[in-house]
Every structure is written in C-alpha cells, then in structure tokens.
Design a protein around this motif. Structure first.
Motif, PDB file in Angstrom:
ATOM      1  N   GLY A 187      28.567  71.466 -75.321  1.00  0.00           N
ATOM      2  CA  GLY A 187      29.980  71.109 -75.363  1.00  0.00           C
ATOM      3  C   GLY A 187      30.171  69.620 -75.476  1.00  0.00           C
ATOM      4  N   VAL A 188      31.378  69.244 -75.810  1.00  0.00           N
ATOM      5  CA  VAL A 188      31.736  67.823 -75.760  1.00  0.00           C
ATOM      6  C   VAL A 188      32.887  67.682 -74.780  1.00  0.00           C
ATOM      7  CG1 VAL A 188      30.977  67.090 -78.038  1.00  0.00           C
ATOM      8  CG2 VAL A 188      33.193  68.206 -77.771  1.00  0.00           C
ATOM      9  N   SER A 189      32.913  66.522 -74.164  1.00  0.00           N
ATOM     10  CA  SER A 189      33.951  66.295 -73.158  1.00  0.00           C
ATOM     11  C   SER A 189      34.417  64.848 -73.233  1.00  0.00           C
ATOM     12  CB  SER A 189      33.403  66.597 -71.766  1.00  0.00           C
ATOM     13  OG  SER A 189      34.279  66.119 -70.798  1.00  0.00           O
ATOM     14  N   THR A 190      35.690  64.642 -72.948  1.00  0.00           N
ATOM     15  CA  THR A 190      36.178  63.257 -72.930  1.00  0.00           C
ATOM     16  C   THR A 190      35.578  62.469 -71.781  1.00  0.00           C
ATOM     17  OG1 THR A 190      38.063  64.034 -71.696  1.00  0.00           O
ATOM     18  CG2 THR A 190      38.349  63.777 -74.054  1.00  0.00           C
TER      19      THR A 190
ATOM     20  N   LEU B 196      25.436  73.333 -60.748  1.00  0.00           N
ATOM     21  CA  LEU B 196      25.827  74.733 -60.890  1.00  0.00           C
ATOM     22  C   LEU B 196      24.842  75.530 -61.729  1.00  0.00           C
ATOM     23  CD1 LEU B 196      29.624  74.153 -61.403  1.00  0.00           C
ATOM     24  CD2 LEU B 196      28.507  75.131 -59.406  1.00  0.00           C
ATOM     25  N   GLY B 197      24.237  74.872 -62.702  1.00  0.00           N
ATOM     26  CA  GLY B 197      23.381  75.618 -63.602  1.00  0.00           C
ATOM     27  C   GLY B 197      22.070  76.033 -62.955  1.00  0.00           C
ATOM     28  N   GLU B 198      21.587  75.213 -62.026  1.00  0.00           N
ATOM     29  CA  GLU B 198      20.223  75.386 -61.549  1.00  0.00           C
ATOM     30  C   GLU B 198      20.118  76.415 -60.423  1.00  0.00           C
ATOM     31  OE1 GLU B 198      17.685  72.854 -62.590  1.00  0.00           O
ATOM     32  OE2 GLU B 198      19.167  72.457 -64.149  1.00  0.00           O
ATOM     33  N   ASN B 199      21.041  76.341 -59.502  1.00  0.00           N
ATOM     34  CA  ASN B 199      20.889  77.145 -58.294  1.00  0.00           C
ATOM     35  C   ASN B 199      22.116  78.020 -58.087  1.00  0.00           C
ATOM     36  OD1 ASN B 199      18.512  75.455 -57.405  1.00  0.00           O
ATOM     37  ND2 ASN B 199      20.154  73.932 -57.493  1.00  0.00           N
ATOM     38  N   ALA B 200      21.951  78.901 -57.132  1.00  0.00           N
ATOM     39  CA  ALA B 200      23.077  79.741 -56.760  1.00  0.00           C
ATOM     40  C   ALA B 200      23.739  79.168 -55.525  1.00  0.00           C
ATOM     41  CB  ALA B 200      22.593  81.161 -56.485  1.00  0.00           C
TER      42      ALA B 200
ATOM     43  N   SER C  73      31.513  70.769 -66.636  1.00  0.00           N
ATOM     44  CA  SER C  73      30.325  70.067 -66.163  1.00  0.00           C
ATOM     45  C   SER C  73      29.689  70.875 -65.052  1.00  0.00           C
ATOM     46  CB  SER C  73      30.730  68.694 -65.639  1.00  0.00           C
ATOM     47  OG  SER C  73      29.668  68.125 -64.936  1.00  0.00           O
ATOM     48  N   SER C  74      28.367  71.021 -65.081  1.00  0.00           N
ATOM     49  CA  SER C  74      27.746  71.774 -63.993  1.00  0.00           C
ATOM     50  C   SER C  74      27.220  70.869 -62.899  1.00  0.00           C
ATOM     51  CB  SER C  74      26.646  72.687 -64.529  1.00  0.00           C
ATOM     52  OG  SER C  74      26.067  72.151 -65.672  1.00  0.00           O
ATOM     53  N   ASN C  75      27.288  69.541 -63.114  1.00  0.00           N
ATOM     54  CA  ASN C  75      26.925  68.631 -62.032  1.00  0.00           C
ATOM     55  C   ASN C  75      28.196  68.325 -61.238  1.00  0.00           C
ATOM     56  OD1 ASN C  75      26.297  66.489 -60.411  1.00  0.00           O
ATOM     57  ND2 ASN C  75      25.063  65.443 -61.955  1.00  0.00           N
ATOM     58  N   ILE C  76      28.274  68.955 -60.047  1.00  0.00           N
ATOM     59  CA  ILE C  76      29.543  68.851 -59.300  1.00  0.00           C
ATOM     60  C   ILE C  76      29.863  67.399 -58.967  1.00  0.00           C
ATOM     61  CG2 ILE C  76      30.803  69.596 -57.265  1.00  0.00           C
ATOM     62  CD1 ILE C  76      29.096  72.025 -57.136  1.00  0.00           C
ATOM     63  N   VAL C  77      28.821  66.639 -58.559  1.00  0.00           N
ATOM     64  CA  VAL C  77      29.063  65.252 -58.151  1.00  0.00           C
ATOM     65  C   VAL C  77      29.666  64.465 -59.311  1.00  0.00           C
ATOM     66  CG1 VAL C  77      27.988  63.146 -57.345  1.00  0.00           C
ATOM     67  CG2 VAL C  77      27.225  65.336 -56.463  1.00  0.00           C
TER      68      VAL C  77
ATOM     69  N   PHE D 248      21.860  58.945 -68.840  1.00  0.00           N
ATOM     70  CA  PHE D 248      23.292  58.846 -69.103  1.00  0.00           C
ATOM     71  C   PHE D 248      23.842  60.161 -69.663  1.00  0.00           C
ATOM     72  CE2 PHE D 248      26.367  57.954 -72.565  1.00  0.00           C
ATOM     73  CZ  PHE D 248      27.455  57.728 -71.758  1.00  0.00           C
ATOM     74  N   LEU D 249      23.125  60.716 -70.631  1.00  0.00           N
ATOM     75  CA  LEU D 249      23.625  61.941 -71.255  1.00  0.00           C
ATOM     76  C   LEU D 249      23.444  63.154 -70.355  1.00  0.00           C
ATOM     77  CD1 LEU D 249      22.458  61.435 -74.925  1.00  0.00           C
ATOM     78  CD2 LEU D 249      24.768  61.326 -74.013  1.00  0.00           C
ATOM     79  N   ALA D 250      22.392  63.126 -69.533  1.00  0.00           N
ATOM     80  CA  ALA D 250      22.104  64.279 -68.693  1.00  0.00           C
ATOM     81  C   ALA D 250      23.152  64.464 -67.615  1.00  0.00           C
ATOM     82  CB  ALA D 250      20.721  64.115 -68.066  1.00  0.00           C
ATOM     83  N   GLY D 251      23.851  63.342 -67.306  1.00  0.00           N
ATOM     84  CA  GLY D 251      24.747  63.364 -66.154  1.00  0.00           C
ATOM     85  C   GLY D 251      25.730  64.509 -66.129  1.00  0.00           C
TER      86      GLY D 251
END
Lengths: 112, 140, 802
Positions: free
Chosen positions: B110-113, A57-61, C754-758, B27-30
């Motif tokens: 942010g932090v998330s569970t 979501l952050g990268e593209n539209a 989360s912005s990574n939908i997957v 791992f963190l980037a996910g």
C-alpha cells in the motif's frame, strides 16, 4: 519486575539530581540526560511490563503490550536529544566566550 | 579536524553505503516493522557523520554540496505541509490517508500519506544532526 | 454614539498605513484633523435634543454573566465633555500640524493621540463602571505614551513614568471602589447604582468606596497631594500638554466627581473632602505657580490650581445632597453651575495659553521667563492671544474668566453665609482662601504677559531670532481667544444649551421640583463679588510689583519636605526593597534555582503523599524477573552511582553511554523494538556529540573531584527527591485507576494501513505531537547553529540619556 524498575529509576533520579546540583556544566548536562533515562523507564513501567507481544500487528497475535507509552517515549527521546545537544553547545559556547565551565562563575553581574 | 587515516577511509567508503542502505530500509520498514522516519533519519545522519569523520569537511562537501540547515527546514516544512495538505481535502489538520491492495505474489502492499510525513521527519533529523555537528566542528 | 468611540480607534489603525503611502509628503495631521472635526459636528447635532433633557442610551452586552455591559449613555454632562474632547481635539490637531515637523515620528504621535481621543470619549460615554475603568486606564496609557514621545530624553521618560504610576494607582483604587459599589448594589451601571444607593447609605463599604473612588478622581485631576505628576508631564510636546494635560484628561477626575455626586453626595464626608482638597489644591497650585521660571511649568501649576477651583465648586455643589435638598440649600446648586462654566472657560483660555507658550518655545527656543522679554513688538498677534488668555485666567473683564470667577466668589460666599453643618469658623475660610488664591492667580497671569512680552528685549538669550509665528500655528489659539471673548458677551448661549442640562444630570431629584434658571451676566451691581475682584486686582498688582521681595517665602519650604521627595523616597525605597528581596533568592546561581525546584518538589509532592496517605506497595501484579534483567538492572544501578564519583569527564560520559545502551537493552526485553532501535542510535550520536564538545572543553577541575567535596546537603536533597519519586511511582503502580486505552490503537491496520502500532500512533493518531516534536528538533538545530555562529555583539549604541 515493575518494583525493580521503579527502584532503578529512583536511583537514576537520585544520581541525576546530585549531578544537576553540581558546579560543573558538563555534569549538569549528564544529569539531565540521566534524568530523561529515568523518566523513560518510569513511563515504560506505567504501561505495564511484558503484558503482551511486540506491538506489530502483522507478526504476532494479541495481546500486545501497551503501545502508547512507547510512542510517548519515542517522542521524549527525540526531544531530550534535541535539548541535550542544545545545552551541550550552550556550555561549549559559554566556555569559549567566558573561559569557564563553572556555573558559580557564570552567575553574571548585577544590573547597575 | 583533519584526520589522515587510510584504514578508516577505506572502511568508511564501504560501510557508509551499507549504513545508508540500512537507513533507507529502516525508514521504509517503519510502516509495518520497527523503524520509521526518526530512526531512519538518525541512521542516515550517522552514515554522513562517519564520512565527515574519515574525510574532512571540504572533501565531503564537494560530494554532498547541500546546506543542511535548508534540509532541516525543508523537513520541518514537509511535516507541517503534510498536515496542511489534509485541509485541502476538507479533512481536519494532519489527517493521513492510505490505499492498500493485495497483490498476487508480494501480498498486501500500500501507499500512505504517512510516508510523506515520515520523510519530512527523516529530512529534519538528518538536517539537524549534521547542522549541529558541522557547526561545532567548523567553529575551531 | 458607539461610532464616535470607534472612529478614533479605526482612524488610528489607518494612520501608519497612510503615513507610509499617501501622506509621505503631506502632513498626516491633515487626515487626523478630520476625525475630531467630524465627531464634533456629529455630537453638536445632538445638542438641541439633549438640551431638552433627552438622553441617549445604547447597550451592548459584553460580559453579560457578570452584568458587565458596554452601555453608552449620552446626557448633558457627557455631551459637554465630548464636545470639549472633539472641539479642543480638532484645534490641537490643527496646531500640531504646524508644531511638529515631518521629521518627528508622526504616525506614532497621531496613533497615540487618536487612541487617547477614543478612550476619553469612551470614558465620558460609559455608563458601566467597568467599561469606564477600562477607558480610564487607556487614557492613562496614552498619556504615558505621549509624555514619553521624545523618549530619548531622560526627563520625558521620568515624567511619563511618574504620571503613569500615580494615575494608574489611583485608577486601581477607583476600581476597588467600583467593586465595592457592586457588592453593595449588585450593579455596575452608574444610573442603577445612583437610583438604589440610598438603600445602602449605612453599608460598611459605603465610606471605603467613597474614599477609593475619590482617590482615583484626585490622582487623575492632579489634586493635592497627587499634583506632582503634572509639572513633569510637561515634557510632552506642547499640543499634548494643551490637550491632555489641561483641557481633557485631567478633567476626567472632575467628571467622575460630578457623576458620582448623586451617589455619594448624601455623605457629608464627600462634601468636606472634595471641597477642602479642591481649595487646598487651588491655593497650593497658584502659590507654586509664581515661583516657576519655566512657562510650561507655570501653566502646569496654574492648571492644578484651576482644577482645584472647579473641584472645590463641585464639592460645595454636592452639599445640596448632604443637606437633603432643604429649600434654603438649593442656592448652592449655583456652585455646580459655576464649576461647569469655569470648566469650559478654563479649557478655552488654558488651551490658548499653552499654544502661545508652544509658539514662543518653537520660535525662540526657550520658555524660561528669565530669558524672555520684550517680545511684544516682534510677535504682536501672539501677544494679543496671550493677553486675552492671561487676563481671562486672572478673572478680568471682558473675558469669560471674569464671569466664572465672579460666580466662584459668589458660591464661596454662600458657603460662609449658609454656615454649613454649623462649623462657622471653617466655612469662613472658604472665601478667604479663594480670595488669596485668586490674587496669586492674578500674579502669575501677569507674569506670563509682562515678563514675556514686556521688559527688556534680550536677543542674545534666544536660540533663534524671534519672529511672528506662521499663520497656521496661530489659527487654533486665535479661535480659542475669539471664544474667550465671545463667551463673555454671549454666555447664555452655552448656559441654556449645555449647562442647564448638566445641572439636571447632577441634581436629578430636582428635575421636576425646580427650574434651573441661572442667568449669567457681567454686571451684578456693586456687590461683594465685584469688590473681591477689585481687591484681587489691587492687591495682585501690589504683589506683582513687590514680587522680588517676597520670593524669599519659597525658601521656607525645604526641598526635602515636598511631595516630590516623598514620591522619590517611596519609589527608591520600593525599588531597593524589591531588589534586596529578589537578590536574596535570585542569586544567579543555577544550583540554587535547582535546589528551589527540588525542595519544592519534595515539599509539595511528598507532602501531599503523606497528607493523603496514598502510599501503598503491591508487588503481586509484577511480571517475573529474568536473569538478564537482573544483570542489566544491577549494571545500571552501579553505573548510575558510579557516575557521581567519576573523576574524569571521559569516565562520566562512558558511564552515561552504559546507561543509555542498557536502557536500549531493557526496551528490547519490554517488547519495544522501535524504542530499542531509536535509543541505540540516539545514544551513539549523543556520545559522539559529547566527545566532539569535550575536544574543546576543559577537564573536570581539581576541586570538582567529588571525593574531596562530596556535598552532604546535595546528597540529602537528591536522596529525598529519589525517594519521593520511588514512593509516588510505587503508589501509582499499585493502584491502577484507569483501563489502558491501548486497545483503541490496535485497530491501526484498519484505520491507518500500518501494522506497526507505535508508528501508527506517531505518524497518524498523534501526528500533531510528532509534528511539534520535529519543530522542536528543528529549533534546537537552528539554536545550535546560531549559538555557534553568533559572535559577541558589538558595543551597543546608547542613544538614551541625552
């Protein structure tokens, strides 16, 4: 594109089926691996190909490609990895115990 | 399986740390970028596998005295516990929650569970992969 | 009344716990004893109201949509049976406390016994036939478990299997009969069926239902030719034989016949089948009993014969219905009366005899009449009880068997006198058969007494020296023998309070029309029945004296024509047929199994595709193909085909990696970076794993080289599978039937942060999948670990087949 990928998946299924039907344990395992590749491809195709942007979501539209098949495939990859590892070790163990990797010789004995 | 290869060992010492760093990053980037617990775990595991390949099992075991079966179990437990945890807050099983703030310089953080959940996945992956590879190699 | 069914089951739950804690030293039977004792008292309290003709009904909804309710119905008949179940149950439990030592697995024994008790009570209390069937089968199962109590003995397992096969098959037939009744009347309630069945007497299902229900009753009540399971069931511990296999469970069939007499009695077939099967069983059982050398087997055949007697009486009693309550036919109600009276008496004397045999077995270690003898001096009390039981069974005064035997003769004579259905020759057979069978009964009763307690004392034959049994063991049979004598002198106590209400249940339409005023008395004057009894004694004594001379008769029946051999023949042939049928396709070859799966896939899925004509191709929606994609696709196709022809496993594994990495490339092009990343790493680890295993595995064998034996059938299957796959995929791709639900997940940022939908899907939306996936992965890891570490099990200990 979709048609091509379906044909590709079909060819992989054929190869996998042929390998599954062979006598050698290793070939059967490779067959299952190829079969899962084919299924992943099929899932991907069913979600529509190149219909949008990377689902970040952050990268593209919008529009994004369908993220659901991707999540499904990700799960499937893990499972198929686990299964492949398991049957690989099964084959290994069977070979160590019984001295053969020929499925026809692994048929076991009848009860009684 | 004792391999005595100076070049491999020298390279491995450096590369393993790069891979480990990459693993942690992935791992963190996910959360926002490609990556996540599973890939991160796999990358971490492959770094360890490289260690086992270049040195022998005993040597690595001195540096990393873990029972990887337990790590796998811990991972699976964390995953389930992350789900059960939600029940204590009167939410349905596996409900995740998150907090995020917009910081002055770094932007949105942010932090998330989900991180706990993903950490469990990563631990399970590391534990399982290393368990598999070690059990085969030890069984000669 | 519900509580009486539930208490045994509840108690059964507590038995294992108590056995482990409080009753470690004390025999757990003392706890169990309370259950039937309390229940007996509870039930006994309702005797006065039931004897006034009242009935208790409690209904609980179970599956109301199908009219299956859990209706509990307590009338005279259920009361009699429930009193027997709890009364004899209490005595048997008391006896078992001394019979079974602490070393046996007592908690199992009492759990099964209580389970049986609850099931049997449920059986006699159920008004709903489905609930009745359920309890019916539960008694079969608990009987199975109890027969196989000493499961390490081959004979016990054999007997248990035999009893289960026969009674459960009968039970299924009975269930079919119940369903037919439901089809006819639309009700599962016995009382409702009984009240409306006369409307359906000409229904085409009426006769089949009758026959099927009789099959169930006959197989449970060991009627000829289903009697063969009872002698083998004697492998059970003696308390079980006394309880299940003489006093209660085997009488469930009699209960069923009595219960269904109002429903089926109008049909003469019912009368003929029940009474003739009963008579044949009576005769055959007593005839076979004499040749037995094992006392328990002798008692088993005698039980068969006595049950046949009661069954035939019930059959004759049903003729009242068949004759449509003609006033002259009402005399036949005495048959039903005699049936229930004898049912009580049989429970008392047979229970006492079983316990006596158990005592002898327990004391001297054998029950073979050829080895026994002269025990009277050593075991005077046991002898007295045995004498009372046997003489009662033989029909001698002053014991209760005499009363019911006289009534039995009376009923049989009525049949002849009545000339039922104008078949005079056949009805003349009734009293004759009954009389001959009674002589035989007299003979085997004498065998029990004289060959065990009189004759030469053979101490060398015994495992242990004979001595009088312990006081505790004698209590239960002593109480029964007191009852035997007591009933003879005061028969009208149970007559008025228990037997009269039952007759009202059996002959409900007569309830207002007549009074059942039977008076049981020992002395009727010099009538035909008395002379028959005298004849029995005289001829019986002669036969017993000359027993050795005519034992040859039994040689006339070749072993291979018995029903036992028929049972074995059916069982063996059935097993053989099943095995050969299964062996034709369960070859143990993985390739065959795969072939079945693929062929089924082709036939079913491909068939549907052709049948529905769903196939279509639409390429207009396709995304454009770039050069890189062409290159990757072609590489993958080539690799896929080449892998089939790979002659070395290294080639095969490298080609597999080519496929895996190419897929990763495709994922990149399809805008799935997560997948690409995962696929790359997984493929690397998998390849490493393959190579690791290859280190230990043999190379492809020479004959596996595909160039030499390319399998055309396999190729055909594979191509068909691939084609079906392609056609389906194309058809699905061309006809999108639903909109994608992907838009929902595009709110990931708001919903999950989360912005990574997957990953949002994996970690949050569908986290359950991921959780289970991790569990699968973990299990695979554990599986691998155990597979590798597990060493071949040491040779298994074989404790079976002693």
């Amino acid at each position: 594109m979709e048609t091509l990928m379906i044909l590709l998946a079909g060819i992989l299924v054929m190869a996998a089926t042929y390998l599954l039907l062979s006598k050698n344990f290793i070939r059967v395992i490779i067959g299952t691996a190829i079969l899962s590749h084919a299924v992943h491809l099929l899932l991907m195709v069913m979600g529509g190909l190149k219909a949008g942007n990377v689902p970040l979501l952050g990268e593209n539209a919008a529009p994004y490609t369908d993220a659901l098949p991707q999540a499904l495939i990700l799960t499937a990859i893990v499972i198929s990895f686990a299964v492949t590892a398991f049957i690989l070790v099964l084959a290994y163990r069977a070979y160590k115990e019984l001295g053969t990797d020929d499925l026809e010789k692994l048929r076991g004995v009848d009860d009684e | 399986m004792k391999i005595n290869d100076v070049i491999l060992q020298t390279v491995a010492k450096v590369v393993v740390f790069i891979i480990l760093t990459l693993g942690v990053y992935i791992f963190l980037a996910g959360h926002h970028n490609p990556g996540g617990g599973f890939v991160g775990g796999l990358v971490l595991a492959s770094a360890l596998v490289l260690l086992y390949l270049s040195f022998d099992i005993k040597t690595v075991h001195k540096g990393l005295p873990f029972d990887f079966k337990l790590i796998a179990a811990l991972g699976a437990f964390t995953v389930v516990a992350a789900g059960v945890g939600a029940l204590f807050f009167n939410e349905s099983f596996l409900t995740q929650t998150f907090l995020s703030w917009t910081w002055p310089i770094v932007g949105k953080m942010g932090v998330s569970t989900v991180t706990i959940f993903e950490a469990g996945v990563a631990l399970a992956v590391v534990g399982v992969v290393i368990t598999i590879i070690l059990s085969i190699s030890e069984d000669v | 009344m519900l509580i009486t069914i539930i208490i045994p089951f509840l108690a059964a739950l507590f038995v294992p716990i108590l056995h482990k804690s409080i009753f470690r030293k004390l025999h757990i039977g003392w706890f169990v004893l309370f259950v039937p004792l309390v229940l007996f008292m509870l039930l006994a309290r309702s005797i006065p109201s039931v004897s006034n003709g009242r009935a208790f009904v409690h209904a609980f909804e179970w599956i109301p949509a199908y009219g299956v309710n859990f209706t509990i119905y307590l009338d005279g008949m259920s009361l009699l049976f429930s009193l027997l179940i709890t009364g004899i149950g209490a005595l048997v439990v008391l006896y078992s406390i001394f019979y079974l030592s602490q070393r046996e697995s007592l908690s199992h024994f009492y759990v099964y016994l209580l389970m049986f008790m609850g099931a049997m009570l449920g059986l006699v209390f159920s008004d709903n036939v489905i609930a009745l069937y359920l309890f019916w089968e539960l008694t079969s199962i608990s009987s199975f478990l109890l027969i196989a109590f000493w499961f390490y003995r081959n004979q016990s397992r054999y007997g248990a299997q035999k009893s289960l096969l026969i009674t459960v098959s009968g039970g299924i037939a009975m269930l079919a009969g119940f369903l037919m009744l439901y089809t006819m009347t639309g009700s599962f309630s016995i009382r409702e069926i009984a009240s409306s069945i006369h409307l359906h007497a000409n229904h085409e299902l009426f006769l089949p239902a009758l026959v099927l229900i009789l099959l169930g009753a006959f197989s449970k009540s060991v009627q000829f030719p289903f009697h063969i399971w009872l002698p083998d069931a004697m492998e059970a511990p003696t308390p079980v034989s006394a309880y299940l296999h003489s006093a209660t469970m085997v009488k469930a069939g009699l209960y069923l016949v009595a219960r269904f007499t109002p429903i089926f009695g109008v049909e003469p077939v019912w009368f003929w089948t029940v009474s003739i099967v009963g008579l044949v069983t009576l005769f055959w059982g007593s005839f076979s009993a004499i040749r037995q050398t094992d006392l328990k087997a002798l008692l088993a055949y005698s039980t068969i014969s006595q049950l046949g007697l009661i069954m035939s009486l019930l059959g004759i009693g049903s003729a009242v219905y068949a004759l449509d309550f003609q006033p002259s036919s009402l005399i036949l109600t005495s048959a039903a009366f005699a049936a229930f009276f004898h049912l009580i008496n049989h429970s008392t004397f047979k229970g006492a005899l079983f316990m006596v045999i158990g005592i002898i077995d327990h004391t001297v270690g054998t029950r073979d009449v050829r080895r026994l003898g002269g025990l009277m001096a050593m075991m005077p009390l046991t002898f007295t009880i045995a004498l009372i039981g046997s003489f009662s069974m033989a029909g001698l005064p002053p014991f209760n068997g005499f009363l019911s035997k006289e009534m039995f003769f009376y009923a049989m004579n009525q049949v002849q006198a009545f000339n039922l259905f104008s078949i005079s020759t056949l009805s003349a057979l009734f009293p004759i058969l009954a009389w001959i069978a009674s002589i035989l009964t007299f003979v085997y009763s004498m065998i029990i007494v004289f060959q065990t307690f009189f004759g030469r004392y053979k101490p060398d034959e015994f495992d242990r020296p004979p001595e009088e049994a312990s006081f505790g063991m004698l209590i239960a049979p002593a109480i029964l023998s007191i009852l035997i004598v007591g009933i003879f002198f005061f028969p009208n106590v149970i007559n008025r309070h228990i037997l009269q209400p039952i007759l009202l249940n059996v002959y409900a339409p007569l309830a207002d029309a007549m009074e059942f005023d039977f008076h049981i008395s020992a002395w009727h004057g010099f009538n035909l029945e008395l002379f028959m009894t005298l004849g029995v004694v005289v001829f019986g004594a002669i036969v017993y004296k000359l027993l050795r001379h005519w034992m040859k008769i039994y040689g006339l029946f070749p072993e291979k024509w018995s029903f036992d051999s028929l049972y074995h023949f059916i069982l063996e042939r059935g097993e053989q047929a099943a095995r050969s049928l299964t062996n034709t396709y369960m070859t143990g070859s993985l390739r065959h199994y795969f072939a079945y799966i693929f062929l089924f896939f082709i036939a079913a899925v491909g068939g549907i595709l052709i049948y529905t004509g769903a196939f279509s191709i639409a390429t207009n929606q396709d995304a454009p193909i770039t050069v890189y994609e062409w290159i990757i696709a072609v590489i993958m196709m080539i690799a896929g085909i080449a892998i089939i022809f790979a002659t070395s496993r290294l080639t095969a594994i490298i080609l597999n990696s080519v496929l895996g990495f190419s897929i990763a490339g495709l994922f990149v092009m399809f805008r799935a970076p997560d997948l690409a990343l995962t696929q790359l790493v997984v493929e690397s680890v998998t390849t490493a794993l393959f190579l690791l295993c290859f280190y230990f595995l043999p190379p492809f064998k020479q004959e596996e080289k595909p160039a030499r034996n390319f399998q055309w059938t396999h190729a055909l299957i594979s191509i068909s599978v691939g084609l079906v796959f392609i056609f389906i995929a194309l058809a699905v791709n061309s006809n999108p039937m639903f909109d994608t639900i992907a838009h929902f997940f595009e709110n990931a940022d708001e919903l999950t942060g989360s912005s990574n939908i997957v990953n949002a899907i994996l970690g949050d939306f569908r986290a359950f999948d991921t959780m289970l996936e991790v569990v699968v992965l973990f299990l695979a890891g554990i599986g691998v670990y155990t597979l590798v570490k597990l060493k071949k099990g040491r040779e298994e200990q074989n404790i079976e087949d002693q």
